[in-house]
Design a protein around this motif. Structure first.
Motif, PDB file in Angstrom:
ATOM      1  N   ARG A  23       0.867  -1.182   0.000  1.00  0.00           N
ATOM      2  CA  ARG A  23       0.000   0.000   0.000  1.00  0.00           C
ATOM      3  C   ARG A  23       0.901   1.229   0.000  1.00  0.00           C
ATOM      4  N   TYR A  24       0.704   2.084  -0.994  1.00  0.00           N
ATOM      5  CA  TYR A  24       1.641   3.188  -1.242  1.00  0.00           C
ATOM      6  C   TYR A  24       0.916   4.522  -1.362  1.00  0.00           C
ATOM      7  N   VAL A  25       1.681   5.580  -1.169  1.00  0.00           N
ATOM      8  CA  VAL A  25       1.233   6.919  -1.513  1.00  0.00           C
ATOM      9  C   VAL A  25       2.179   7.439  -2.586  1.00  0.00           C
ATOM     10  N   ALA A  26       1.605   8.071  -3.610  1.00  0.00           N
ATOM     11  CA  ALA A  26       2.405   8.621  -4.706  1.00  0.00           C
ATOM     12  C   ALA A  26       2.150  10.117  -4.801  1.00  0.00           C
ATOM     13  N   LEU A  27       3.216  10.887  -4.987  1.00  0.00           N
ATOM     14  CA  LEU A  27       3.120  12.343  -5.076  1.00  0.00           C
ATOM     15  C   LEU A  27       3.636  12.796  -6.431  1.00  0.00           C
ATOM     16  N   GLU A  28       2.764  13.451  -7.195  1.00  0.00           N
ATOM     17  CA  GLU A  28       3.153  13.951  -8.509  1.00  0.00           C
ATOM     18  C   GLU A  28       3.445  15.452  -8.440  1.00  0.00           C
ATOM     19  N   ASN A  29       4.693  15.796  -8.669  1.00  0.00           N
ATOM     20  CA  ASN A  29       5.112  17.201  -8.747  1.00  0.00           C
ATOM     21  C   ASN A  29       4.815  18.001  -7.484  1.00  0.00           C
ATOM     22  N   VAL A  30       4.769  17.354  -6.332  1.00  0.00           N
ATOM     23  CA  VAL A  30       4.605  18.093  -5.083  1.00  0.00           C
ATOM     24  C   VAL A  30       5.862  18.913  -4.856  1.00  0.00           C
ATOM     25  N   ALA A  31       5.681  20.229  -4.730  1.00  0.00           N
ATOM     26  CA  ALA A  31       6.825  21.135  -4.779  1.00  0.00           C
ATOM     27  C   ALA A  31       7.376  21.521  -3.412  1.00  0.00           C
ATOM     28  N   ASP A  32       6.547  21.508  -2.388  1.00  0.00           N
ATOM     29  CA  ASP A  32       6.955  21.987  -1.072  1.00  0.00           C
ATOM     30  C   ASP A  32       7.591  20.867  -0.264  1.00  0.00           C
ATOM     31  N   PRO A  33       8.864  20.979   0.082  1.00  0.00           N
ATOM     32  CA  PRO A  33       9.517  19.923   0.871  1.00  0.00           C
ATOM     33  C   PRO A  33       8.875  19.717   2.240  1.00  0.00           C
ATOM     34  N   SER A  34       8.238  20.754   2.779  1.00  0.00           N
ATOM     35  CA  SER A  34       7.538  20.584   4.054  1.00  0.00           C
ATOM     36  C   SER A  34       6.356  19.634   3.896  1.00  0.00           C
ATOM     37  N   ASN A  35       5.662  19.727   2.765  1.00  0.00           N
ATOM     38  CA  ASN A  35       4.567  18.797   2.500  1.00  0.00           C
ATOM     39  C   ASN A  35       5.087  17.373   2.360  1.00  0.00           C
ATOM     40  N   LEU A  36       6.189  17.217   1.635  1.00  0.00           N
ATOM     41  CA  LEU A  36       6.780  15.892   1.484  1.00  0.00           C
ATOM     42  C   LEU A  36       7.183  15.317   2.836  1.00  0.00           C
ATOM     43  N   GLY A  92       1.973   2.885   8.580  1.00  0.00           N
ATOM     44  CA  GLY A  92       2.449   1.610   8.052  1.00  0.00           C
ATOM     45  C   GLY A  92       2.391   1.495   6.546  1.00  0.00           C
ATOM     46  N   ILE A  93       2.415   2.630   5.855  1.00  0.00           N
ATOM     47  CA  ILE A  93       2.461   2.624   4.390  1.00  0.00           C
ATOM     48  C   ILE A  93       3.778   2.001   3.948  1.00  0.00           C
ATOM     49  N   ASP A  94       3.745   1.241   2.851  1.00  0.00           N
ATOM     50  CA  ASP A  94       4.925   0.486   2.426  1.00  0.00           C
ATOM     51  C   ASP A  94       5.986   1.327   1.731  1.00  0.00           C
ATOM     52  N   GLY A  95       5.613   2.500   1.226  1.00  0.00           N
ATOM     53  CA  GLY A  95       6.609   3.327   0.569  1.00  0.00           C
ATOM     54  C   GLY A  95       5.989   4.541  -0.078  1.00  0.00           C
ATOM     55  N   ILE A  96       6.851   5.441  -0.532  1.00  0.00           N
ATOM     56  CA  ILE A  96       6.426   6.680  -1.182  1.00  0.00           C
ATOM     57  C   ILE A  96       6.980   6.679  -2.604  1.00  0.00           C
ATOM     58  N   VAL A 111      11.692   5.105  -0.666  1.00  0.00           N
ATOM     59  CA  VAL A 111      11.308   6.270  -1.467  1.00  0.00           C
ATOM     60  C   VAL A 111      11.728   5.983  -2.901  1.00  0.00           C
ATOM     61  N   ILE A 112      10.754   5.875  -3.793  1.00  0.00           N
ATOM     62  CA  ILE A 112      11.033   5.534  -5.190  1.00  0.00           C
ATOM     63  C   ILE A 112      10.809   6.778  -6.040  1.00  0.00           C
ATOM     64  N   VAL A 113      11.865   7.310  -6.634  1.00  0.00           N
ATOM     65  CA  VAL A 113      11.781   8.508  -7.466  1.00  0.00           C
ATOM     66  C   VAL A 113      11.743   8.071  -8.927  1.00  0.00           C
ATOM     67  N   CYS A 114      10.725   8.536  -9.666  1.00  0.00           N
ATOM     68  CA  CYS A 114      10.496   8.046 -11.034  1.00  0.00           C
ATOM     69  C   CYS A 114      10.718   9.150 -12.070  1.00  0.00           C
ATOM     70  N   VAL A 120      -2.470   2.162  -4.461  1.00  0.00           N
ATOM     71  CA  VAL A 120      -1.720   3.403  -4.260  1.00  0.00           C
ATOM     72  C   VAL A 120      -2.672   4.579  -4.411  1.00  0.00           C
ATOM     73  N   VAL A 121      -2.594   5.526  -3.474  1.00  0.00           N
ATOM     74  CA  VAL A 121      -3.343   6.779  -3.592  1.00  0.00           C
ATOM     75  C   VAL A 121      -2.376   7.837  -4.119  1.00  0.00           C
ATOM     76  N   ILE A 122      -2.855   8.632  -5.072  1.00  0.00           N
ATOM     77  CA  ILE A 122      -1.981   9.563  -5.783  1.00  0.00           C
ATOM     78  C   ILE A 122      -2.424  10.990  -5.503  1.00  0.00           C
ATOM     79  N   ILE A 123      -1.476  11.806  -5.052  1.00  0.00           N
ATOM     80  CA  ILE A 123      -1.722  13.203  -4.707  1.00  0.00           C
ATOM     81  C   ILE A 123      -0.955  14.093  -5.687  1.00  0.00           C
ATOM     82  N   GLY A 124      -1.589  15.191  -6.098  1.00  0.00           N
ATOM     83  CA  GLY A 124      -0.979  16.053  -7.097  1.00  0.00           C
ATOM     84  C   GLY A 124      -0.334  17.308  -6.542  1.00  0.00           C
ATOM     85  N   ASN A 125       0.163  18.105  -7.445  1.00  0.00           N
ATOM     86  CA  ASN A 125       0.828  19.374  -7.141  1.00  0.00           C
ATOM     87  C   ASN A 125      -0.085  20.313  -6.350  1.00  0.00           C
TER      88      ASN A 125
END
Length: 258
Positions: free
Chosen positions: A118-131, A142-146, A173-176, A211-216
């Motif tokens: 179970r994952y969370v994916a972030l597309e183009n999230v710009a603020d490092p505080s949010n990350l 207990g999420i398996d990865g970002i 942390v998987i960067v694509c 995986v739930v995907i969150i945008g910019n």
């Protein structure tokens, strides 16, 4: 302590390299290294078997925290002592503690994505505080990865690392480079969080391998992503038009794992 090296010049090549690693995402990516600063996070690295390429400490830190300095130096390939003026050149904080380390960047590979995870994916999230906030919530739940798009903020930037309180060093942390293709080929069920028009997230049955995907923060998700995922929406009864990315991610992850 006799084995510790000493650097006294701010113009030293090593010092210039550390300063560049602190300030440049391109340099971090090119060198495959990043900087971790502060006693708490370095002790956390030590406890989690994250080894240091180099450890840099000030004379004052060595005098005040001799035991910790000796302990952390054993986890490093080299230990360097500098004065306060030199350390200020390489520190990213206003009131530095006088200790930092360089760390080899972990290799991230889409092949590491677990088909039943179970994952969370972030597309183009710009603020490092949010990350950072997302990573802390992900670890807590207990999420398996970002999964991150390469066009977003750098997970190994000083601000992201501080905001995550070390979480980004503890969980996958998987960067694509190709975010959409990675998600499409992951074997996971894809759920795109959109402001409106999607299925209420409270009505979604999340299974293993999702995986739930969150945008910019400003623009949301790209059409490329929403075209390959089921759209879901967090119901809101108030007047707010949208949620902060980190808050939306927290709610989505809670629903994902509950």
């Amino acid at each position: 302590m006799t084995d510790f090296k000493r650097i006294t010049s701010k113009d030293n090549a090593f010092i210039k390299r550390i300063a560049l690693l602190q300030s440049s995402a391109r340099e971090r990516k090119t060198k495959g290294e990043f900087v971790v600063e502060g006693l708490r996070i370095l002790l956390d690295c030590y406890e989690n078997q994250v080894h240091f390429l180099s450890l840099v400490i000030t004379d004052e830190f060595l005098n005040r925290h001799s035991q910790e300095a000796q302990k952390l130096s054993k986890n490093s390939q080299e230990t360097i002592v500098v004065n306060d003026a030199v350390f200020l050149k390489i520190s990213d904080t206003k009131n530095p503690q006088g200790i930092l380390a360089t760390v080899k960047m972990p290799k991230t590979d889409a092949a590491e994505i677990k088909k039943n995870g179970r994952y969370v994916a972030l597309e183009n999230v710009a603020d490092p505080s949010n990350l950072g906030a997302v990573s802390r919530t992900a670890e807590a739940l207990g999420i398996d990865g970002i999964i991150l798009s390469s066009n977003g903020c750098d997970p190994y930037s000083p601000k992201a690392l501080r905001s995550s309180m070390g979480t980004l060093l503890r969980m996958p942390v998987i960067v694509c480079d190709d975010f959409t293709a990675t998600l499409k080929n992951s074997g996971l069920s894809l759920f795109a969080c959109v402001v409106s028009g999607g299925k209420a997230i409270t009505d979604v049955e999340f299974d293993d391998g999702s995986v739930v995907i969150i945008g910019n923060e400003a623009n949301g998700l790209t059409k490329d992503v929403t075209d390959i995922a089921e759209s879901i929406t967090i119901p809101m009864s108030g007047r707010a038009e949208s949620l902060n990315a980190a808050v939306a991610a927290a709610i989505a992850m809670w629903e994902l794992v509950k």
